[in-house]
Structures are given as C-alpha cells and as structure tokens.
Design a protein around this motif. Sequence first.
Motif, PDB file in Angstrom:
ATOM      1  N   GLY A 148       0.792  -1.230   0.000  1.00 22.48           N
ATOM      2  CA  GLY A 148       0.000   0.000   0.000  1.00 22.48           C
ATOM      3  C   GLY A 148       0.817   1.270   0.000  1.00 22.48           C
ATOM      4  O   GLY A 148       0.260   2.369   0.005  1.00 22.48           O
ATOM      5  N   SER A 149       2.126   1.175  -0.039  1.00 21.20           N
ATOM      6  CA  SER A 149       2.965   2.378  -0.056  1.00 21.20           C
ATOM      7  C   SER A 149       3.094   2.918  -1.479  1.00 21.20           C
ATOM      8  O   SER A 149       3.030   2.170  -2.457  1.00 21.20           O
ATOM      9  CB  SER A 149       4.350   2.081   0.512  1.00 21.20           C
ATOM     10  N   VAL A 150       3.261   4.230  -1.569  1.00 20.74           N
ATOM     11  CA  VAL A 150       3.407   4.869  -2.878  1.00 20.74           C
ATOM     12  C   VAL A 150       4.744   4.451  -3.478  1.00 20.74           C
ATOM     13  O   VAL A 150       5.803   4.621  -2.877  1.00 20.74           O
ATOM     14  CB  VAL A 150       3.331   6.411  -2.758  1.00 20.74           C
ATOM     15  N   ARG A 151       4.653   3.916  -4.654  1.00 21.17           N
ATOM     16  CA  ARG A 151       5.854   3.492  -5.388  1.00 21.17           C
ATOM     17  C   ARG A 151       6.265   4.552  -6.396  1.00 21.17           C
ATOM     18  O   ARG A 151       7.443   4.782  -6.623  1.00 21.17           O
ATOM     19  CB  ARG A 151       5.543   2.167  -6.079  1.00 21.17           C
ATOM     20  N   ASN A 152       5.258   5.187  -7.013  1.00 18.05           N
ATOM     21  CA  ASN A 152       5.543   6.150  -8.068  1.00 18.05           C
ATOM     22  C   ASN A 152       4.316   7.023  -8.285  1.00 18.05           C
ATOM     23  O   ASN A 152       3.185   6.567  -8.096  1.00 18.05           O
ATOM     24  CB  ASN A 152       5.893   5.397  -9.361  1.00 18.05           C
ATOM     25  N   LEU A 153       4.537   8.250  -8.676  1.00 18.80           N
ATOM     26  CA  LEU A 153       3.467   9.170  -9.056  1.00 18.80           C
ATOM     27  C   LEU A 153       3.899   9.863 -10.333  1.00 18.80           C
ATOM     28  O   LEU A 153       5.005  10.409 -10.390  1.00 18.80           O
ATOM     29  CB  LEU A 153       3.215  10.208  -7.956  1.00 18.80           C
ATOM     30  N   GLU A 154       3.058   9.839 -11.337  1.00 20.32           N
ATOM     31  CA  GLU A 154       3.348  10.498 -12.614  1.00 20.32           C
ATOM     32  C   GLU A 154       2.169  11.360 -13.024  1.00 20.32           C
ATOM     33  O   GLU A 154       1.014  10.964 -12.842  1.00 20.32           O
ATOM     34  CB  GLU A 154       3.620   9.475 -13.725  1.00 20.32           C
ATOM     35  N   ILE A 155       2.461  12.510 -13.570  1.00 21.26           N
ATOM     36  CA  ILE A 155       1.452  13.360 -14.175  1.00 21.26           C
ATOM     37  C   ILE A 155       1.426  12.985 -15.653  1.00 21.26           C
ATOM     38  O   ILE A 155       2.435  13.109 -16.347  1.00 21.26           O
ATOM     39  CB  ILE A 155       1.778  14.862 -14.003  1.00 21.26           C
ATOM     40  N   LEU A 156       0.292  12.488 -16.122  1.00 25.69           N
ATOM     41  CA  LEU A 156       0.194  12.045 -17.511  1.00 25.69           C
ATOM     42  C   LEU A 156      -0.196  13.199 -18.433  1.00 25.69           C
ATOM     43  O   LEU A 156       0.380  13.374 -19.502  1.00 25.69           O
ATOM     44  CB  LEU A 156      -0.813  10.911 -17.646  1.00 25.69           C
ATOM     45  N   GLU A 157      -1.206  13.954 -18.011  1.00 25.01           N
ATOM     46  CA  GLU A 157      -1.660  15.076 -18.828  1.00 25.01           C
ATOM     47  C   GLU A 157      -2.010  16.242 -17.913  1.00 25.01           C
ATOM     48  O   GLU A 157      -2.735  16.078 -16.937  1.00 25.01           O
ATOM     49  CB  GLU A 157      -2.870  14.679 -19.670  1.00 25.01           C
ATOM     50  N   TYR A 158      -1.458  17.406 -18.244  1.00 23.80           N
ATOM     51  CA  TYR A 158      -1.628  18.593 -17.412  1.00 23.80           C
ATOM     52  C   TYR A 158      -2.201  19.703 -18.282  1.00 23.80           C
ATOM     53  O   TYR A 158      -1.649  20.031 -19.318  1.00 23.80           O
ATOM     54  CB  TYR A 158      -0.273  19.017 -16.827  1.00 23.80           C
ATOM     55  N   ARG A 159      -3.313  20.263 -17.850  1.00 25.98           N
ATOM     56  CA  ARG A 159      -4.012  21.257 -18.672  1.00 25.98           C
ATOM     57  C   ARG A 159      -4.035  22.651 -18.039  1.00 25.98           C
ATOM     58  O   ARG A 159      -4.584  23.568 -18.615  1.00 25.98           O
ATOM     59  CB  ARG A 159      -5.439  20.774 -18.933  1.00 25.98           C
ATOM     60  N   GLU A 160      -3.473  22.800 -16.853  1.00 27.09           N
ATOM     61  CA  GLU A 160      -3.481  24.085 -16.155  1.00 27.09           C
ATOM     62  C   GLU A 160      -2.433  25.034 -16.748  1.00 27.09           C
ATOM     63  O   GLU A 160      -1.451  24.601 -17.332  1.00 27.09           O
ATOM     64  CB  GLU A 160      -3.165  23.887 -14.665  1.00 27.09           C
ATOM     65  N   THR A 161      -2.641  26.332 -16.533  1.00 27.59           N
ATOM     66  CA  THR A 161      -1.654  27.314 -16.983  1.00 27.59           C
ATOM     67  C   THR A 161      -0.612  27.588 -15.904  1.00 27.59           C
ATOM     68  O   THR A 161       0.406  28.203 -16.183  1.00 27.59           O
ATOM     69  CB  THR A 161      -2.339  28.647 -17.360  1.00 27.59           C
ATOM     70  N   HIS A 162      -0.860  27.169 -14.679  1.00 23.25           N
ATOM     71  CA  HIS A 162       0.073  27.370 -13.576  1.00 23.25           C
ATOM     72  C   HIS A 162       0.291  26.040 -12.859  1.00 23.25           C
ATOM     73  O   HIS A 162      -0.466  25.104 -13.042  1.00 23.25           O
ATOM     74  CB  HIS A 162      -0.478  28.401 -12.582  1.00 23.25           C
ATOM     75  N   GLY A 163       1.307  25.997 -12.018  1.00 27.51           N
ATOM     76  CA  GLY A 163       1.544  24.804 -11.220  1.00 27.51           C
ATOM     77  C   GLY A 163       2.363  23.747 -11.914  1.00 27.51           C
ATOM     78  O   GLY A 163       2.281  22.575 -11.590  1.00 27.51           O
TER      79      GLY A 163
END
Length: 156
Positions: free
Chosen positions: A117-132
């Motif tokens: 149950g521990s986080v192994r990986n986090l990926e952003i696949l698609e980002y649509r914001e203008t900031h952040g």
Amino acid sequence: MSRSSDAWSSIPLASLAAALPALATLTPPSAQAAQYLSIEQAQKAAFPEADRFEARVLRPTPEQQRALDALAPVRQRGEVRQIEAWAGTQRLGTLYVDDVIGKVEWITYALALGPDGSVRNLEILEYRETHGFEVRTPSWRKQFAGHKADAPLHFG
C-alpha cells in the motif's frame, strides 16, 4: 497614411525587436494541454520489472462517490482505471489512473502502489493548467514515494 501608422514607422526595427520579449510578459499565458506520458509509459516507469498488466475500470456507485467526496473534497470524474502489475505469478502492485480537477482544468495522473500500500511512483500524464508546472518536476513527485495512507502528509 494615418498618423498612428506614421508613428510606428518612425520606430527603428531593431528597437521594436528588442522590445518584443518585454511585450510578451504583458500577455497572460494561454492554457495548453500537455501530455507527458501515456498510460503504457506510466506502467513501465512504475513497474519496469513487470511482464504483464491487467487493467479494469472502476466506477464507484453514487454512495461510494459520496464517501470519496467526504474524504477528499476534490472533484473527480468518477471513473478510475486500475492496472495490476505482475512479474510471473508475483503481483508487484497496482497503478491507478485518475482525472482530478486542478485549480480550473483537469489533470490526469497515475499513482502506483506497492503490495503493502505504499506509494511506489506518481506520474502526471496530462496537465491542462496554466500554472503549477512544478508537479512535473521529479522532486515534487518524489515527496510521495514510500508514503502510506495511514501516515499524514506534511507540506512545507
């Protein structure tokens, strides 16, 4: 010729070209969707040793959606892709692909959890914001590695 066009014609071209970068900062950024990874690429990034993946779509019932909303008051699309990663007969973990509302626009992300149950990986696949855009930096994403649901996150 009008007076306004006469005024522009008297500005040397080199001066106008030099002013363009400063003028660009006066215009607000436009929203641009950026796809960084496909689901298949996220699977391989999270579980490079996997030899197969088994996917299914989870659709919460209205009651389950209300329970999720009570836990995390972030708008979701209501459908999550669950992908089990395997190496032979050993389950390596699960990759969840979800869409969540950012400040204004949708963000598609993939969260990989190990069997414990521990986080192994986090990926952003698609980002649509203008900031952040920081969410795409490895240091931002690595802060979640090893985290478990029973331990609160501490920011800053």
